[in-house]
Write an enzyme that holds these catalytic residues in place. Structure first.
Site, PDB file in Angstrom:
ATOM      1  N   HIS A 111       2.074 -16.899  34.651  1.00 23.91           N
ATOM      2  CA  HIS A 111       2.649 -17.792  33.631  1.00 23.91           C
ATOM      3  C   HIS A 111       2.934 -19.139  34.280  1.00 23.91           C
ATOM      4  O   HIS A 111       3.507 -19.198  35.369  1.00 23.91           O
ATOM      5  CB  HIS A 111       3.940 -17.195  33.062  1.00 23.91           C
ATOM      6  CG  HIS A 111       4.411 -17.850  31.806  1.00 23.91           C
ATOM      7  ND1 HIS A 111       4.933 -19.121  31.793  1.00 23.91           N
ATOM      8  CD2 HIS A 111       4.435 -17.427  30.518  1.00 23.91           C
ATOM      9  CE1 HIS A 111       5.260 -19.441  30.544  1.00 23.91           C
ATOM     10  NE2 HIS A 111       4.957 -18.427  29.756  1.00 23.91           N
TER      11      HIS A 111
ATOM     12  N   GLU B 233      13.869   6.718  28.824  1.00 24.60           N
ATOM     13  CA  GLU B 233      13.833   5.447  29.565  1.00 24.60           C
ATOM     14  C   GLU B 233      14.397   5.652  30.964  1.00 24.60           C
ATOM     15  O   GLU B 233      15.496   6.174  31.128  1.00 24.60           O
ATOM     16  CB  GLU B 233      14.659   4.400  28.809  1.00 24.60           C
ATOM     17  CG  GLU B 233      14.944   3.120  29.568  1.00 24.60           C
ATOM     18  CD  GLU B 233      13.687   2.370  29.976  1.00 24.60           C
ATOM     19  OE1 GLU B 233      13.547   2.080  31.182  1.00 24.60           O
ATOM     20  OE2 GLU B 233      12.850   2.071  29.098  1.00 24.60           O
TER      21      GLU B 233
ATOM     22  N   GLY C 242       2.882 -15.070  22.678  1.00 23.39           N
ATOM     23  CA  GLY C 242       3.207 -14.577  21.344  1.00 23.39           C
ATOM     24  C   GLY C 242       2.434 -13.327  20.971  1.00 23.39           C
ATOM     25  O   GLY C 242       2.752 -12.649  19.997  1.00 23.39           O
TER      26      GLY C 242
ATOM     27  N   ARG D  29      -2.707 -20.223  29.351  1.00 26.27           N
ATOM     28  CA  ARG D  29      -1.827 -20.071  30.512  1.00 26.27           C
ATOM     29  C   ARG D  29      -2.596 -20.182  31.823  1.00 26.27           C
ATOM     30  O   ARG D  29      -2.095 -20.734  32.793  1.00 26.27           O
ATOM     31  CB  ARG D  29      -1.107 -18.725  30.424  1.00 26.27           C
ATOM     32  CG  ARG D  29      -0.084 -18.716  29.314  1.00 26.27           C
ATOM     33  CD  ARG D  29       0.551 -17.382  29.117  1.00 26.27           C
ATOM     34  NE  ARG D  29       1.654 -17.503  28.160  1.00 26.27           N
ATOM     35  CZ  ARG D  29       2.425 -16.491  27.793  1.00 26.27           C
ATOM     36  NH1 ARG D  29       2.213 -15.294  28.288  1.00 26.27           N
ATOM     37  NH2 ARG D  29       3.409 -16.688  26.932  1.00 26.27           N
TER      38      ARG D  29
ATOM     39  N   HIS E 272       3.359 -12.793  35.467  1.00 25.33           N
ATOM     40  CA  HIS E 272       4.059 -12.612  34.200  1.00 25.33           C
ATOM     41  C   HIS E 272       3.624 -11.378  33.430  1.00 25.33           C
ATOM     42  O   HIS E 272       4.440 -10.678  32.856  1.00 25.33           O
ATOM     43  CB  HIS E 272       3.836 -13.860  33.342  1.00 25.33           C
ATOM     44  CG  HIS E 272       4.482 -13.798  31.996  1.00 25.33           C
ATOM     45  ND1 HIS E 272       5.830 -13.526  31.842  1.00 25.33           N
ATOM     46  CD2 HIS E 272       3.984 -13.962  30.747  1.00 25.33           C
ATOM     47  CE1 HIS E 272       6.129 -13.537  30.555  1.00 25.33           C
ATOM     48  NE2 HIS E 272       5.024 -13.780  29.862  1.00 25.33           N
TER      49      HIS E 272
ATOM     50  N   GLU F  87       2.018  -2.913  26.995  1.00 24.47           N
ATOM     51  CA  GLU F  87       1.485  -3.473  28.239  1.00 24.47           C
ATOM     52  C   GLU F  87       0.923  -2.421  29.182  1.00 24.47           C
ATOM     53  O   GLU F  87       0.126  -2.744  30.063  1.00 24.47           O
ATOM     54  CB  GLU F  87       2.565  -4.302  28.952  1.00 24.47           C
ATOM     55  CG  GLU F  87       2.006  -5.203  30.026  1.00 24.47           C
ATOM     56  CD  GLU F  87       3.051  -6.090  30.699  1.00 24.47           C
ATOM     57  OE1 GLU F  87       2.702  -6.747  31.687  1.00 24.47           O
ATOM     58  OE2 GLU F  87       4.208  -6.117  30.228  1.00 24.47           O
TER      59      GLU F  87
END
Length: 463
Positions: free
Chosen positions: A254, A47, A439, A293, A396, A426
């Site tokens: 968003h 990371e 969700g 959205r 978002h 993502e």
């Protein structure tokens, strides 16, 4: 209860070789590491940030799944085909159908898998574009993201899976067309790490002004709900070795972010899922708050009124614990009455009272004749005190990314698999089409994180 603190491994503990190197310690990377480890692989998670969890930490609503045991415990009889169809519709019919099929078919299994690992998502709420309560969340109604990251890190600690922070992968190593490891910058200098497989689980590019400007110049001035490290590093690594990127112009705005402070806060969709409404300066509703959205964001932007206001009461607040956090950082206005609240936020008090009364009647009748809302109507706005949150649309989520197969293998520009390279979460593109349903990102991290762990183990063991 004491706050759990995970201690990352020291750079000096990095081995020269692993079965699998996982780039990114968010929900996808940690899930993949745990699954691969349980299948007998030697793995390491790298990371770049000091803190672990990435954007997953910021997820507040839930994890979608249909036909789960949790739904049955709540008396909800759902259908995976409805979940598939509604997600496809929400994505403008542009979703990768094979990825979506795998996603829908494995969501409920992922909820059960998490429970087996002490991560119990036994409460439910609903998000925009869904017809049933599919967003699974902790029984405490706490934000799902932090709960998931903490649970996964506890498992990694228990299983002694090494997780290294402040370790930035700068290059993918490639020999004879196959990925063979990574070069990383650590606190102790550059390190070459060999691996039979590399998984990119490094998140999207929602905080990269450079990439957003390239693909969507119209969004260049928007604020973002993303953590600062979401700069598309994995995309750049993949592109450098010939991977194909797809749907990069599909960037989700968003509808409800609080952007008035230096730090942009996402106001979770679950607030509306539990009954909140949106009003304009005139104190009137202007949209079905739980439409997709894209539609809700466009409606707020179309007001040309510097955003809109979320209106809620104590009853809604009791069912969405993230509001305690929003309040603690000064994002929530309070009113002992609707009149007092209207005066504080500068909207028409008479209209607001009338709007709330109409909404309460719609809830009582279970019919929203004004805007056709059919979900998030379990409770009205009638329990004082009353609250408002000023919201604007903000960048978002980035739906586009690395082109992968449903087995998480990375494809090149000719549609061929790049051996040894995987991507999930993502950083990958295709699952969500042109609009992600609330969700579905947490669901994606766990479902495709597990898939990556399984497919990497299968490939390595088959050799």
């Amino acid at each position: 209860m004491d706050k759990y603190i995970f201690t990352p491994n020291q750079a000096s503990e990095l081995a020269d070789e692993y079965d699998a190197v996982i780039v990114g310690a968010g929900g996808t990377g940690l899930t993949a590491a745990l699954q691969a480890h349980e299948l007998g692989l030697k793995v390491a998670v790298l990371e770049k940030n000091k803190g672990l969890g990435g954007n997953t930490n910021r997820a507040s609503s839930g994890m979608n799944a249909a036909e789960s045991l949790v739904q049955l415990q709540h008396g909800i009889i759902d259908n995976k085909e409805d979940f598939y169809r509604e997600t496809l519709k929400g994505g403008g019919l542009l979703n990768d159908r094979d990825m979506l099929r795998y996603f829908v078919d494995h969501a409920a299994i992922a909820i059960s898998w998490l429970k087996e690992h002490g991560i119990d998502l036994s409460d439910l709420t609903i998000t925009g574009g869904m017809s049933k309560k599919r967003a699974h969340r902790p029984a405490s109604m706490a934000p799902v993201g932090g709960y998931l990251v903490t649970g996964l890190l506890k498992q990694c600690e228990q299983e002694q899976i090494p997780v290294f922070n402040q370790t930035k992968v700068e290059k993918l190593l490639k020999e004879d067309g196959k990925i063979t490891g990574v070069e990383a910058a650590t606190a102790e200098g550059k390190k070459t790490i060999h691996a039979k497989a590399v998984l990119l689980a490094s998140g999207g590019f929602g905080a990269s002004k450079e990439i957003i400007k390239k693909y969507r110049p119209d969004l260049a001035g928007y604020k973002t709900t993303n953590q600062p490290g979401a700069t598309g590093d994995g995309l750049k690594l993949a592109e450098a070795i010939g991977a194909q990127l797809i749907q990069m112009n599909f960037i989700q705005v968003h509808p409800t972010a609080q952007t008035d402070t230096d730090h942009t806060f996402l106001i979770g969709e679950g607030v509306r899922g539990e009954g909140a409404i949106l009003v304009n300066k005139a104190g009137k509703r202007f949209v079905n708050e739980l439409n997709t959205r894209k539609i809700v964001s466009n409606a707020i932007t179309g007001l040309n009124e510097d955003g809109a206001y979320l209106i809620l009461d104590q009853g809604i607040r009791d069912h969405f614990k993230a509001i305690e956090f929003y309040d603690s950082v000064g994002l929530v206005e309070h009113g002992a009455s609707l009149k007092e609240l209207a005066e504080k936020i500068g909207v028409n008090a008479e209209n607001l009272a009338e709007t709330v009364a109409q909404w309460n009647k719609a809830v009582a009748d279970q019919e929203d004749s004004e805007y056709g809302r059919t979900t998030g109507m379990e409770r009205g706005i009638e329990k004082a005190p009353y609250f408002a949150i000023h919201v604007h649309p903000a960048i978002h989520y980035t739906m586009g990314g690395i082109h992968i197969t449903p087995e998480t293998e990375v494809l090149d520009g000719n549609g061929n698999v790049i051996p040894g390279l995987y991507a999930a979460g993502e950083v990958s593109g295709g699952l969500h089409g042109n609009n992600r349903i609330g969700g579905n990102s947490i669901a994606e991290t766990v479902i495709f994180g597990r898939q990556a762990g399984m497919q990497i183990a299968k490939k390595i063991k088959d050799k």
